[in-house]
Design a protein around this motif. Structure first.
Motif, short mmCIF file in Angstrom:
data_model
loop_
_atom_site.label_atom_id
_atom_site.label_comp_id
_atom_site.label_asym_id
_atom_site.label_seq_id
_atom_site.Cartn_x
_atom_site.Cartn_y
_atom_site.Cartn_z
N GLY A 101 46.89 34.87 3.04
CA GLY A 101 45.86 34.19 2.25
C GLY A 101 46.37 32.83 1.83
O GLY A 101 47.44 32.38 2.27
N PRO A 102 45.66 32.16 0.94
CA PRO A 102 46.05 30.81 0.52
C PRO A 102 47.13 30.77 -0.56
O PRO A 102 47.73 29.72 -0.79
CB PRO A 102 44.75 30.22 -0.02
N GLY A 103 47.41 31.89 -1.24
CA GLY A 103 48.26 31.86 -2.43
C GLY A 103 49.68 31.42 -2.22
O GLY A 103 50.23 30.63 -3.00
N LEU A 104 50.33 31.92 -1.16
CA LEU A 104 51.74 31.58 -0.95
C LEU A 104 51.90 30.10 -0.60
O LEU A 104 52.80 29.43 -1.13
CB LEU A 104 52.32 32.46 0.16
N THR A 105 51.05 29.59 0.28
CA THR A 105 51.13 28.17 0.62
C THR A 105 50.83 27.30 -0.60
O THR A 105 51.47 26.26 -0.79
CB THR A 105 50.16 27.84 1.76
N PHE A 106 49.86 27.72 -1.39
CA PHE A 106 49.60 27.01 -2.65
C PHE A 106 50.88 26.88 -3.47
O PHE A 106 51.23 25.79 -3.94
CB PHE A 106 48.52 27.75 -3.44
N ALA A 107 51.59 27.98 -3.63
CA ALA A 107 52.82 27.97 -4.43
C ALA A 107 53.88 27.07 -3.80
O ALA A 107 54.57 26.32 -4.51
CB ALA A 107 53.35 29.39 -4.56
N GLN A 108 54.00 27.11 -2.49
CA GLN A 108 55.00 26.28 -1.81
C GLN A 108 54.71 24.79 -2.02
O GLN A 108 55.65 24.00 -2.21
CB GLN A 108 55.03 26.63 -0.32
N GLU A 109 53.44 24.42 -1.97
CA GLU A 109 53.08 23.02 -2.17
C GLU A 109 53.32 22.58 -3.61
O GLU A 109 53.80 21.46 -3.86
CB GLU A 109 51.61 22.80 -1.78
N VAL A 110 53.00 23.43 -4.56
CA VAL A 110 53.23 23.10 -5.98
C VAL A 110 54.73 22.98 -6.24
O VAL A 110 55.18 22.08 -6.96
CB VAL A 110 52.59 24.15 -6.89
N LEU A 111 55.50 23.86 -5.62
CA LEU A 111 56.96 23.82 -5.82
C LEU A 111 57.56 22.51 -5.31
O LEU A 111 58.54 22.02 -5.88
CB LEU A 111 57.61 25.02 -5.12
N LYS A 112 56.99 21.95 -4.27
CA LYS A 112 57.48 20.66 -3.75
C LYS A 112 57.38 19.58 -4.82
O LYS A 112 58.23 18.68 -4.90
CB LYS A 112 56.68 20.25 -2.52
N GLU A 113 56.35 19.65 -5.63
CA GLU A 113 56.15 18.65 -6.68
C GLU A 113 56.97 18.95 -7.93
O GLU A 113 57.34 18.03 -8.67
CB GLU A 113 54.66 18.59 -7.06
N TYR A 114 57.24 20.21 -8.16
CA TYR A 114 58.00 20.62 -9.35
C TYR A 114 59.14 21.55 -8.92
O TYR A 114 59.13 22.75 -9.22
CB TYR A 114 57.09 21.33 -10.36
N PRO A 115 60.13 21.02 -8.20
CA PRO A 115 61.17 21.87 -7.61
C PRO A 115 62.07 22.58 -8.62
O PRO A 115 62.76 23.53 -8.26
CB PRO A 115 61.98 20.89 -6.75
N ASP A 116 62.07 22.12 -9.85
CA ASP A 116 62.93 22.75 -10.86
C ASP A 116 62.20 23.78 -11.70
O ASP A 116 62.75 24.29 -12.68
CB ASP A 116 63.52 21.66 -11.78
N ARG A 117 60.96 24.11 -11.30
CA ARG A 117 60.16 25.05 -12.09
C ARG A 117 59.79 26.25 -11.23
O ARG A 117 58.86 26.19 -10.41
CB ARG A 117 58.92 24.34 -12.63
N PRO A 118 60.50 27.36 -11.37
CA PRO A 118 60.19 28.56 -10.57
C PRO A 118 58.76 29.02 -10.80
O PRO A 118 58.19 28.86 -11.88
CB PRO A 118 61.20 29.60 -11.10
N ILE A 119 58.19 29.62 -9.77
CA ILE A 119 56.79 30.04 -9.78
C ILE A 119 56.68 31.55 -9.77
O ILE A 119 57.38 32.24 -9.03
CB ILE A 119 56.05 29.44 -8.56
N GLY A 120 55.76 32.06 -10.59
CA GLY A 120 55.42 33.47 -10.57
C GLY A 120 53.94 33.63 -10.25
O GLY A 120 53.09 33.14 -10.99
#
Length: 261
Positions: free
Chosen positions: A85-104
């Protein structure tokens, strides 16, 4: 004092076991993202090598309230068919912008669910899931390890009928009012996605639902739109294939990140 070979093996096993347990322990504080809707949010694309990034900075909570490093499929609504689905790629793209902020990630989509299935106390007939109630319980558990920073939603296929479409706008607004109140996310960016062109082509009422979704994003504070225009299905005229699901995830992230600017 020398150690026997047996003792060394035991100690090595304990070390490996403890390191594995440590690797599966999520960060104490994460940026949380709620993934909600029906099957195209849950994902029906075919999994592949990219489905398991094994990123120690992207986690997901499952239906047993266990945190694991995020992989596709994220959702557990229909285990026999769920996929990319779209969720994992969404997280990967957000992480690129905020690499120091882990995602849950908090995956809560339920395939085949109409907007009425997201009322409190309602049991979804296809899956037996109490979608809204289970979502709230999982959110509360997830919030022990972070704060919700965004919500992404993809739903509407099940309401794309002449009988249901006219009531969709009011029901959608009521749902999000309740969701934001109950999850304390009144000021959190919400991104809503349109239905695929292919679905509109086979079901004209879906065009009306897409207009409702777009108007809700245009007219409502802190709501943004991710377009599914141009994306392709997996051969069933209903579900995005894996490349399109991932592209949709990128579009969700783009809309979310613009909201953060």
């Amino acid at each position: 004092m020398s150690l026997t070979l047996k003792t060394l093996k035991i100690l090595l096993g304990m070390l490996v076991g403890s390191s594995t347990a440590f690797a599966q322990t999520p960060p104490d504080q994460m940026d949380l993202y709620l993934l909600v809707g029906q099957s195209n949010m849950a994902g029906r694309g075919a999994t592949d090598a990219a489905s398991k990034p094994n990123s120690p900075k992207i986690w997901a909570i499952n239906r047993h309230n266990e945190w694991t490093m995020a992989t596709d499929p994220l959702h557990e609504d229909k285990p026999a068919v769920v996929g990319v689905g779209p969720g994992l790629t969404f997280a990967q793209e957000v992480l690129k912008e905020y690499p120091d902020r882990p995602i849950g990630l908090i995956p809560c989509a339920v395939g085949g669910s109409g907007i009425d299935d997201w009322l409190p106390g309602v049991r979804h007939e296809q899956t037996g899931i109490y979608a809204y109630d289970e979502m709230l319980a999982r959110v509360k558990e997830a919030q022990k390890r972070g704060t919700i920073k965004g919500i992404i939603w993809h739903q509407g296929e099940s309401d794309s009928s002449p009988e249901k479409k006219d009531a969709y706008a009011a029901k959608l607004a009521d749902f999000f009012k309740r969701l934001r109140r109950d999850t304390h996310t009144e000021d959190v960016p919400l991104v809503v996605g349109t239905l695929g062109d292919f679905y509109v082509a086979k079901n004209p009422a879906a065009a009306f639902v897409n207009d409702v979704i777009a108007d809700y994003a245009k007219d409502t504070k802190r709501v943004y739109l991710a377009s599914a225009s141009g994306l392709t299905h997996k051969g069933d005229d209903t579900h995005f294939d894996a490349p399109s699901a991932r592209e949709l995830g990128k579009r969700y992230a783009e809309a979310f990140l613009k909201a953060k600017e």
